[in-house]
Design a protein around this motif. Structure first.
Motif, PDB file in Angstrom:
ATOM      1  N   ALA A  11       3.828   9.539  24.919  1.00  0.00           N
ATOM      2  CA  ALA A  11       3.588   9.781  23.495  1.00  0.00           C
ATOM      3  C   ALA A  11       4.899   9.784  22.711  1.00  0.00           C
ATOM      4  CB  ALA A  11       2.864  11.110  23.308  1.00  0.00           C
ATOM      5  N   GLY A  12       5.970  10.313  23.313  1.00  0.00           N
ATOM      6  CA  GLY A  12       7.253  10.369  22.611  1.00  0.00           C
ATOM      7  C   GLY A  12       7.909   9.006  22.467  1.00  0.00           C
ATOM      8  N   LEU A  13       7.770   8.156  23.485  1.00  0.00           N
ATOM      9  CA  LEU A  13       8.371   6.827  23.416  1.00  0.00           C
ATOM     10  C   LEU A  13       7.606   5.922  22.451  1.00  0.00           C
ATOM     11  CD1 LEU A  13       9.205   6.163  27.181  1.00  0.00           C
ATOM     12  CD2 LEU A  13      10.737   6.968  25.378  1.00  0.00           C
ATOM     13  N   GLY A  14       6.305   5.996  22.475  1.00  0.00           N
ATOM     14  CA  GLY A  14       5.507   5.161  21.581  1.00  0.00           C
ATOM     15  C   GLY A  14       5.178   3.807  22.191  1.00  0.00           C
ATOM     16  N   GLY A  15       4.148   3.189  21.665  1.00  0.00           N
ATOM     17  CA  GLY A  15       3.672   1.933  22.213  1.00  0.00           C
ATOM     18  C   GLY A  15       4.662   0.791  22.084  1.00  0.00           C
ATOM     19  N   LYS A  16       5.355   0.696  20.949  1.00  0.00           N
ATOM     20  CA  LYS A  16       6.292  -0.411  20.733  1.00  0.00           C
ATOM     21  C   LYS A  16       7.444  -0.363  21.734  1.00  0.00           C
ATOM     22  CE  LYS A  16       5.459  -1.221  15.802  1.00  0.00           C
ATOM     23  NZ  LYS A  16       6.087  -1.267  14.456  1.00  0.00           N
ATOM     24  N   LEU A  17       7.995   0.821  21.959  1.00  0.00           N
ATOM     25  CA  LEU A  17       9.120   0.931  22.889  1.00  0.00           C
ATOM     26  C   LEU A  17       8.672   0.683  24.321  1.00  0.00           C
ATOM     27  CD1 LEU A  17      12.011   1.484  23.555  1.00  0.00           C
ATOM     28  CD2 LEU A  17      11.580   3.933  23.381  1.00  0.00           C
ATOM     29  N   LEU A  18       7.525   1.232  24.710  1.00  0.00           N
ATOM     30  CA  LEU A  18       7.028   1.009  26.063  1.00  0.00           C
ATOM     31  C   LEU A  18       6.769  -0.474  26.317  1.00  0.00           C
ATOM     32  CD1 LEU A  18       4.538   3.999  26.524  1.00  0.00           C
ATOM     33  CD2 LEU A  18       6.688   3.628  27.747  1.00  0.00           C
ATOM     34  N   SER A  19       6.161  -1.147  25.356  1.00  0.00           N
ATOM     35  CA  SER A  19       5.886  -2.575  25.540  1.00  0.00           C
ATOM     36  C   SER A  19       7.181  -3.370  25.603  1.00  0.00           C
ATOM     37  CB  SER A  19       4.998  -3.095  24.408  1.00  0.00           C
ATOM     38  OG  SER A  19       5.641  -2.949  23.147  1.00  0.00           O
ATOM     39  N   ALA A  20       8.212  -2.964  24.834  1.00  0.00           N
ATOM     40  CA  ALA A  20       9.501  -3.648  24.887  1.00  0.00           C
ATOM     41  C   ALA A  20      10.156  -3.478  26.260  1.00  0.00           C
ATOM     42  CB  ALA A  20      10.419  -3.116  23.787  1.00  0.00           C
ATOM     43  N   ILE A  21      10.050  -2.288  26.838  1.00  0.00           N
ATOM     44  CA  ILE A  21      10.616  -2.040  28.170  1.00  0.00           C
ATOM     45  C   ILE A  21       9.917  -2.901  29.218  1.00  0.00           C
ATOM     46  CG2 ILE A  21      10.842  -0.310  29.996  1.00  0.00           C
ATOM     47  CD1 ILE A  21      11.216   1.795  27.793  1.00  0.00           C
ATOM     48  N   PHE A  22       8.592  -2.915  29.193  1.00  0.00           N
ATOM     49  CA  PHE A  22       7.847  -3.717  30.170  1.00  0.00           C
ATOM     50  C   PHE A  22       8.102  -5.209  29.973  1.00  0.00           C
ATOM     51  CE2 PHE A  22       4.686  -0.017  30.035  1.00  0.00           C
ATOM     52  CZ  PHE A  22       5.352   0.638  31.050  1.00  0.00           C
ATOM     53  N   ARG A  23       8.273  -5.623  28.721  1.00  0.00           N
ATOM     54  CA  ARG A  23       8.534  -7.037  28.452  1.00  0.00           C
ATOM     55  C   ARG A  23       9.864  -7.463  29.066  1.00  0.00           C
ATOM     56  NH1 ARG A  23       8.691  -6.766  23.319  1.00  0.00           N
ATOM     57  NH2 ARG A  23       6.439  -6.933  23.010  1.00  0.00           N
ATOM     58  N   CYS A  24      10.872  -6.618  28.941  1.00  0.00           N
ATOM     59  CA  CYS A  24      12.183  -6.938  29.527  1.00  0.00           C
ATOM     60  C   CYS A  24      12.097  -7.043  31.044  1.00  0.00           C
ATOM     61  CB  CYS A  24      13.203  -5.866  29.139  1.00  0.00           C
ATOM     62  SG  CYS A  24      13.691  -5.880  27.405  1.00  0.00           S
ATOM     63  N   LEU A  25      11.386  -6.109  31.674  1.00  0.00           N
ATOM     64  CA  LEU A  25      11.274  -6.114  33.129  1.00  0.00           C
ATOM     65  C   LEU A  25      10.504  -7.334  33.624  1.00  0.00           C
ATOM     66  CD1 LEU A  25      10.537  -2.320  33.726  1.00  0.00           C
ATOM     67  CD2 LEU A  25      12.669  -3.529  34.182  1.00  0.00           C
ATOM     68  N   CYS A  26       9.493  -7.747  32.869  1.00  0.00           N
ATOM     69  CA  CYS A  26       8.720  -8.940  33.264  1.00  0.00           C
ATOM     70  C   CYS A  26       9.508 -10.224  33.005  1.00  0.00           C
ATOM     71  CB  CYS A  26       7.399  -8.977  32.494  1.00  0.00           C
ATOM     72  SG  CYS A  26       6.244  -7.675  32.948  1.00  0.00           S
ATOM     73  N   PHE A  27      10.324 -10.237  31.956  1.00  0.00           N
ATOM     74  CA  PHE A  27      11.068 -11.440  31.587  1.00  0.00           C
ATOM     75  C   PHE A  27      12.179 -11.747  32.579  1.00  0.00           C
ATOM     76  CE2 PHE A  27      14.686 -13.331  29.282  1.00  0.00           C
ATOM     77  CZ  PHE A  27      14.109 -14.545  28.927  1.00  0.00           C
ATOM     78  N   ASP A  28      12.966 -10.723  32.956  1.00  0.00           N
ATOM     79  CA  ASP A  28      14.089 -10.929  33.876  1.00  0.00           C
ATOM     80  C   ASP A  28      14.337  -9.638  34.638  1.00  0.00           C
ATOM     81  OD1 ASP A  28      16.363 -11.612  35.243  1.00  0.00           O
ATOM     82  OD2 ASP A  28      17.474 -12.359  33.503  1.00  0.00           O
ATOM     83  N   TYR A  29      13.572  -9.440  35.703  1.00  0.00           N
ATOM     84  CA  TYR A  29      13.658  -8.180  36.439  1.00  0.00           C
ATOM     85  C   TYR A  29      15.025  -8.016  37.103  1.00  0.00           C
ATOM     86  CZ  TYR A  29      12.548  -4.366  39.596  1.00  0.00           C
ATOM     87  OH  TYR A  29      12.568  -3.160  40.264  1.00  0.00           O
TER      88      TYR A  29
END
Length: 227
Positions: A45-63
């Motif tokens: 809840a503190g991080l928020g959806g936009k930040l969580l999706s940005a983190i997962f996007r980075c990990l999927c793009f270039d782990y």
């Protein structure tokens, strides 16, 4: 509130799936998530959806690139959104996480964990008593000591797996986390912090992570001097 529910359901769905298929698991990570599911919900809840999706996007793009360089600390706090008394300071608006979340923030739980950690340090350590074994003379060969340490490590790992399986099967699910407490709405705030000494510099991966995290959330560098 939706992200709180999503984090809770992510953990509980795995447990329900195991129970449905009658599968015994030694998943220590799932056992830990179960014990800290309310804390994980608060962080989501503190991080928020936009930040969580940005983190997962980075990990999927270039782990390979983003698997390292994440900031050292994640700071989190919860505050009451409303200010019932105008004379109250910001400190008065802070939520007692032990009372609201429980789990590792609870004083009794913290004391229990400290005792467990101390107990682990004292279990099966007779081979390192004053530099030699308590049960054999000081001429014990190094090979026998290494074999004994190996057996102890295997025993500890086995006990951890059995404990995690028992935790998953026997621990009741805690209630879902609600972003209100004592009839007042709560807002969770999170910040990533990279700690550096005065002469230390950020590497490329750390800079990339800080840029991503600060664009969608809050991230800072904390530098300290020798004095």
């Amino acid at each position: 509130q939706g992200l709180c529910a999503l984090g809770y359901e992510s953990v509980t769905s795995q447990i329900c799936s195991l129970e449905k298929d009658s599968i015994s698991t030694n998943d220590t990570f799932l056992s830990r998530d179960l014990k800290e599911v309310r804390t994980l919900s608060m962080i989501a809840a503190g991080l928020g959806g936009k930040l969580l999706s940005a983190i997962f996007r980075c990990l999927c793009f270039d782990y390979r690139h983003y698997s390292g360089g994440m900031p050292d600390l994640l700071l989190a706090r919860a505050v009451y959104e409303d200010n019932e008394n105008p004379t109250h300071t910001f400190i008065d608006r802070l939520v007692d996480l032990g009372d609201w979340i429980g789990e590792a923030f609870d004083s009794e739980e913290l004391q229990k964990r400290r005792i467990n950690e101390l107990a682990k340090c004292l279990i099966d350590r007779d081979d390192e008593f004053l530099g030699c074994s308590k049960t054999s003379d000081s001429m014990t060969s190094s090979s026998r000591q290494r074999q004994k340490r190996g057996n102890q490590r295997n025993k500890i790992q086995s006990e951890k797996k059995e404990q995690s399986d028992e935790d998953i099967q026997n621990n009741p699910l805690p209630p879902k986390l609600s972003l209100d407490h004592n009839g007042r709405k709560i807002k969770v705030q999170c910040m990533f912090v990279e700690v550096k000494s005065a002469n230390d510099r950020l590497d490329g991966r750390q800079e990339d992570w800080l840029n991503v995290l600060d664009r969608h959330g809050s991230a800072r560098v904390c530098k300290f001097g020798s004095n």
